[in-house]
Design an enzyme around this catalytic site. Structure first.
Site, PDB file in Angstrom:
ATOM      1  CB  CYS A 113      18.387 -87.249  -6.678  1.00  0.00           C
ATOM      2  SG  CYS A 113      20.027 -88.491  -7.918  1.00  0.00           S
ATOM      3  CG  HIS A 114      23.486 -89.053  -5.010  1.00  0.00           C
ATOM      4  ND1 HIS A 114      22.651 -89.199  -6.064  1.00  0.00           N
ATOM      5  CD2 HIS A 114      23.688 -90.362  -4.748  1.00  0.00           C
ATOM      6  CE1 HIS A 114      23.391 -89.906  -7.143  1.00  0.00           C
ATOM      7  NE2 HIS A 114      24.060 -90.468  -5.995  1.00  0.00           N
TER       8      HIS A 114
END
Length: 188
Positions: A113-114
């Site tokens: 994800c991030h």
């Protein structure tokens, strides 16, 4: 085939705002494979996760402060996502040095994800094929990475995925790479 990670110790680096399922799902997967997961953080005591960008999740006990963590004490590294989590950690030089230590030692790293924001700031994505949440794609491209929109990407010991919907594939590959161990081509 189930991979056996008995005797492996795997660092999970997270802080307040970590996406809960991106911490708990890989944590449970490596634990079920026989590894010992260790929560490393810039906080002491505990951290509070998020469920999405707005809802607070559960609290998790920190096992080791980042100032006391060394890459040589672990077999692999997992960098969960969460916007607040990754944005906070990517400016912490102790965290970035810890991440670089895994690449220098050619140990497996997994990020979802991030989480790849930390990889960008650690300077380890140039020339690598990676994926992430779409919002981080431009940052990865600007850092010299070859960003692709796939559920899981493995590039010489570096496993990346886009979001919680990819966790089954992410977990399988991070366990496979952890079982494989050091990768001879991985560099900082």
């Amino acid at each position: 085939m189930t991979q056996n990670l008995n005797g492996h110790t795997i660092a999970f680096v997270a802080t307040n705002g970590v996406e809960q399922v991106e911490l708990t799902s890989p944590w449970d997967a490596v634990k079920n494979a026989g590894a010992t997961p260790v929560l490393v953080s810039d906080k002491t005591g505990s951290i509070t996760a998020m469920q999405g960008d707005w809802d607070h999740g559960d609290s998790f006990t920190v096992d080791r402060h980042i100032s006391e963590a060394k890459a040589e004490d672990f077999d692999s590294l997992v960098l969960p996502g969460g916007t607040l989590n990754a944005d906070t950690l990517r400016t912490n030089e102790d965290v970035l040095n810890f991440v670089r230590g895994f690449f220098s030692a050619k140990k497996p790293v997994a990020s979802i994800c991030h989480g790849p924001w930390l990889l960008i700031n650690a300077g380890v994505v140039e020339g690598r094929k990676v994926t992430s949440v779409d919002k981080v794609s431009i940052d990865l491209k600007n850092a010299g990475a070859n960003w692709v929109d796939q559920e899981v990407v493995v590039d010489n010991g570096l496993t990346t995925s886009r979001n919680p919907g990819d966790l089954d594939a992410f977990n399988a590959k991070l366990i496979e790479e952890a079982a494989e161990g050091k990768h001879r081509q991985q560099t900082t």
